[in-house]
Design a protein around this motif. Structure first.
Motif, PDB file in Angstrom:
ATOM      1  N   SER A  89       0.854  -1.167   0.000  1.00 32.53           N
ATOM      2  CA  SER A  89       0.000   0.000   0.000  1.00 32.53           C
ATOM      3  C   SER A  89       0.899   1.229   0.000  1.00 32.53           C
ATOM      4  O   SER A  89       1.943   1.245   0.658  1.00 32.53           O
ATOM      5  N   PHE A  90       0.507   2.267  -0.719  1.00 29.22           N
ATOM      6  CA  PHE A  90       1.348   3.460  -0.765  1.00 29.22           C
ATOM      7  C   PHE A  90       1.174   4.356   0.458  1.00 29.22           C
ATOM      8  O   PHE A  90       2.044   5.190   0.755  1.00 29.22           O
ATOM      9  N   ASN A  91       0.114   4.202   1.223  1.00 29.46           N
ATOM     10  CA  ASN A  91      -0.302   5.219   2.187  1.00 29.46           C
ATOM     11  C   ASN A  91       0.714   5.514   3.276  1.00 29.46           C
ATOM     12  O   ASN A  91       0.935   6.677   3.630  1.00 29.46           O
ATOM     13  N   ASP A  92       1.316   4.484   3.860  1.00 27.04           N
ATOM     14  CA  ASP A  92       2.181   4.688   5.016  1.00 27.04           C
ATOM     15  C   ASP A  92       3.667   4.687   4.680  1.00 27.04           C
ATOM     16  O   ASP A  92       4.494   4.922   5.558  1.00 27.04           O
ATOM     17  N   VAL A  93       4.019   4.427   3.443  1.00 28.01           N
ATOM     18  CA  VAL A  93       5.436   4.322   3.093  1.00 28.01           C
ATOM     19  C   VAL A  93       6.146   5.678   3.100  1.00 28.01           C
ATOM     20  O   VAL A  93       7.242   5.800   3.662  1.00 28.01           O
ATOM     21  N   PRO A  94       5.585   6.757   2.515  1.00 30.41           N
ATOM     22  CA  PRO A  94       6.318   8.029   2.470  1.00 30.41           C
ATOM     23  C   PRO A  94       6.408   8.774   3.800  1.00 30.41           C
ATOM     24  O   PRO A  94       7.128   9.755   3.890  1.00 30.41           O
ATOM     25  N   ALA A  95       5.664   8.366   4.824  1.00 24.55           N
ATOM     26  CA  ALA A  95       5.695   9.020   6.138  1.00 24.55           C
ATOM     27  C   ALA A  95       5.231  10.465   6.066  1.00 24.55           C
ATOM     28  O   ALA A  95       5.803  11.352   6.703  1.00 24.55           O
ATOM     29  N   THR A  96       4.205  10.718   5.261  1.00 23.91           N
ATOM     30  CA  THR A  96       3.604  12.044   5.178  1.00 23.91           C
ATOM     31  C   THR A  96       2.098  11.935   5.301  1.00 23.91           C
ATOM     32  O   THR A  96       1.496  10.929   4.898  1.00 23.91           O
ATOM     33  N   ARG A  97       1.485  12.962   5.840  1.00 20.24           N
ATOM     34  CA  ARG A  97       0.028  12.986   5.948  1.00 20.24           C
ATOM     35  C   ARG A  97      -0.612  13.034   4.561  1.00 20.24           C
ATOM     36  O   ARG A  97      -1.675  12.458   4.341  1.00 20.24           O
ATOM     37  N   ASP A  98       0.041  13.725   3.613  1.00 21.82           N
ATOM     38  CA  ASP A  98      -0.515  13.821   2.259  1.00 21.82           C
ATOM     39  C   ASP A  98      -0.692  12.442   1.637  1.00 21.82           C
ATOM     40  O   ASP A  98      -1.707  12.177   0.982  1.00 21.82           O
ATOM     41  N   ALA A  99       0.295  11.561   1.810  1.00 19.98           N
ATOM     42  CA  ALA A  99       0.188  10.214   1.243  1.00 19.98           C
ATOM     43  C   ALA A  99      -0.831   9.383   2.007  1.00 19.98           C
ATOM     44  O   ALA A  99      -1.661   8.684   1.406  1.00 19.98           O
ATOM     45  N   HIS A 100      -0.793   9.465   3.339  1.00 21.42           N
ATOM     46  CA  HIS A 100      -1.697   8.654   4.159  1.00 21.42           C
ATOM     47  C   HIS A 100      -3.152   8.964   3.846  1.00 21.42           C
ATOM     48  O   HIS A 100      -3.987   8.062   3.751  1.00 21.42           O
ATOM     49  N   ASP A 101      -3.492  10.239   3.661  1.00 18.45           N
ATOM     50  CA  ASP A 101      -4.878  10.660   3.481  1.00 18.45           C
ATOM     51  C   ASP A 101      -5.239  10.905   2.022  1.00 18.45           C
ATOM     52  O   ASP A 101      -6.335  11.408   1.746  1.00 18.45           O
ATOM     53  N   HIS A 102      -4.368  10.559   1.090  1.00 20.67           N
ATOM     54  CA  HIS A 102      -4.606  10.896  -0.321  1.00 20.67           C
ATOM     55  C   HIS A 102      -5.887  10.246  -0.844  1.00 20.67           C
ATOM     56  O   HIS A 102      -6.163   9.067  -0.601  1.00 20.67           O
TER      57      HIS A 102
END
Length: 587
Positions: free
Chosen positions: A50-63
């Motif tokens: 899943s892409f959501n938690d890999v970048p460690a940013t809120r933008d990715a998590h909530d995209h």
């Protein structure tokens, strides 16, 4: 759809690894045709994950919206003159794929595979550019459903009506594979048992030709039966049966005219419902296990063989013999492992959240009920989900039942109208397995559709959401309700969810809610009720492990109903279940 495999006539190349990746919050990519060149401002993203938690940013998590994946793929030089196929095991929730500048595939449904023939576009020995745009938005017409709100500042916020996080991306493997142009296209196998003999009923199709030969071999490689027709029955005297705890597998090889062949693992076993008994190989079977999730820190729903093998080891340690793929089809590697190790599976579609009456506690402002929001497009997506689930998993002996929905609003007449044709479609797709759905917290007198199904599956939270903290009332009312279900329907009953949240390390001498002690005492109260109702043929605790959810003040760092923590440390409930399943109820 047959899984890619390596045989004398087939080759495959894994495309797993690091891909170029870009979030697209403004939906620029399609308008600007990002597939025609390198992705702008790209980072790197592992596949599968899943892409959501890999970048460690809120933008990715909530995209909410499109994300883009891209990589160069070199086609092996030895594939000249062969059929070349690009395959995605899953893309949540819908995807469009390009090879260089040419669109080659579109698919909706986040948990089943899709593939495309790229033979005319590839040049063996040379590289091509594969670009995929994945859209994670849930709508009233998707399965599962959801609603996207556009906020005054232009941001998008996803509302959905299920209690697990909407992880998305390329969760599973990506393949490039080659076959001859005349190739084995599909195989369907069902089995039956008569005395000591087994029967393998098969149907095979060959694209561009005919079936030349079918050979069945046992696990030692000894030939047991042979035929030269596209469909038929292979008799196996003194068959070694696939059974819970013993995943004995034969190998069925289908050879096409020309050079192609495909080998399919086959477990010979029978499944039947007889009154209020669930039978495997003619013997009563009692389900012990869990509802699970594909959920791990950082990876989200990304498949990982290490984590899979560890989870199965914990199932063995605790004495479980089964699980439900709540609430979507799991990676096919999971079912293959269950096949080999004799673990029984209830296989479920992604049809979760079809119940606004429950969801309003998580998502304020919902419509009055789900059937005011969904339409024929939703039902069509649900039908595709059923058909694609059966098409993918029909040959797995571990799969003993199809669950076509979790917790729908089954008290409304509209629900029966919606589900009745889906039940008929599921039976048409596979006549060899029973069909169920998981019903939530409705007394039998209010349910309008359980008579359509073969097994009564109940999600019950007495003592937690109802009569919180009062386990005496919870046990008494649960037992009375189970007797009423048995009286009205005379069918097997599986409790497909029951449990309580427990914060690891929180203890109390009074065993109050949220403590590890209360979780244990609630499970024990349920077990006493189960043991007094003969029609109960299974207990699946919710949940195997703690898991991530959406935001909400009633979910602190996710759902804590796991008997293992999210990183797979046992709570007290895990040890209590192990005692029951390995010492007290080892059947």
């Amino acid at each position: 759809m047959l899984r890619p495999q390596e045989t004398p006539s087939r080759e495959r190349v894994s495309l797993n690894g690091l891909w170029a990746f870009a979030l697209d919050p403004g939906d620029r990519g399609r308008a600007e045709e990002w597939w025609r060149g390198p992705l702008p401002d790209a980072s790197e993203m592992p596949v599968p994950a899943s892409f959501n938690d890999v970048p460690a940013t809120r933008d990715a998590h909530d995209h909410v919206g499109d994300v883009w994946y891209q990589r160069q793929v070199r086609v092996p030089a030895g594939w000249e003159g062969r059929r070349v196929v690009l395959r995605f095991d899953a893309a949540a929730h819908r995807a469009v794929v390009w090879w260089n500048d040419v669109e080659v595939a579109r698919h909706e449904g986040g948990y089943t595979p899709f593939e495309c023939d790229v033979t005319s576009l590839v040049r063996p020995g040379e590289a091509g550019r594969v670009t995929v745009v994945v859209d994670n938005r849930l709508t009233p017409a998707s399965i599962p459903p959801g609603i996207v709100d556009v906020l005054p500042d232009g941001r998008r916020r996803q509302r959905y009506f299920h209690d697990f996080f909407n992880y998305a991306g390329l969760h599973r493997a990506v393949w490039l594979y080659a076959t001859p142009h005349t190739y084995v296209e599909d195989i369907t196998v069902t089995t039956s048992v008569h005395g000591t003999s087994g029967q393998v009923h098969y149907r095979a199709s060959v694209a561009g030709g005919e079936v030349a030969e079918v050979v069945l071999r046992d696990a030692e490689g000894v030939e047991r039966a042979r035929a030269a027709t596209a469909s038929g029955t292979l008799d196996v005297p003194d068959a070694s049966l696939w059974q819970p705890g013993h995943g004995y597998l034969y190998r069925l090889e289908v050879r096409a005219e020309g050079s192609d062949s495909y080998e399919l693992p086959v477990g010979i076993r029978s499944v039947a419902v007889d009154g209020d008994r669930f039978l495997i190989n003619g013997e009563p079977f009692y389900f012990r296990g869990f509802g699970k999730h594909e959920d791990n820190p950082v990876r989200g729903k990304g498949h990982d063989d290490v984590l899979m093998v560890h989870d199965f080891a914990l199932l063995e340690w605790i004495g479980a013999n089964s699980f439900r793929t709540s609430h979507y089809p799991y990676a096919e590697e999971v079912l293959e492992y269950a096949d080999r190790h004799g673990i029984v599976v209830i296989d479920e579609t992604p049809a979760v959240g079809l119940n606004f009456e429950i969801a309003h506690t998580l998502v304020p402002g919902d419509p009055p009920h789900i059937f005011a929001a969904i339409d024929d497009a939703t039902q069509a997506a649900h039908l595709r989900a059923i058909e694609e689930l059966v098409a993918r998993d029909k040959n797995h002996p571990s799969v003993v039942m199809w669950s076509i929905a979790n917790e729908p609003d089954s008290a409304r007449p509209e629900c029966r109208t919606y589900f009745e044709p889906l039940v008929h479609a599921a039976r048409a797709a596979d006549t060899s397995r029973p069909i169920c759905f998981a019903q939530v917290q409705l007394p039998p007198a209010q349910d309008v559709m359980s008579d359509l199904f073969d097994v009564i599956c109940l999600n019950r939270y007495n003592g937690w959401y109802i009569d919180t903290g009062d386990l005496v009332t919870a046990e008494r009312e649960l037992e009375a309700e189970l007797h009423e279900w048995a009286r009205l329907h005379g069918k097997p009953i599986i409790i497909t969810e029951y449990g309580a949240d427990a914060i690891p390390g929180v203890h109390s001498v009074s065993a109050g809610p949220w403590t590890e002690e209360y979780q244990v005492e609630l499970l024990e109260a349920f077990h006493r009720a189960f043991d007094r109702v003969e029609s109960v043929v299974g207990e699946h605790v919710w949940n195997f492990a703690d898991f991530a959810t959406g935001y909400g003040v009633n979910r602190v760092d996710g759902n804590k109903k796991g008997v293992f923590t999210r990183d797979r440390r046992p709570k007290a409930a895990a040890h209590a279940l192990r005692r029951r399943w390995t010492e007290e109820k080892a059947v």
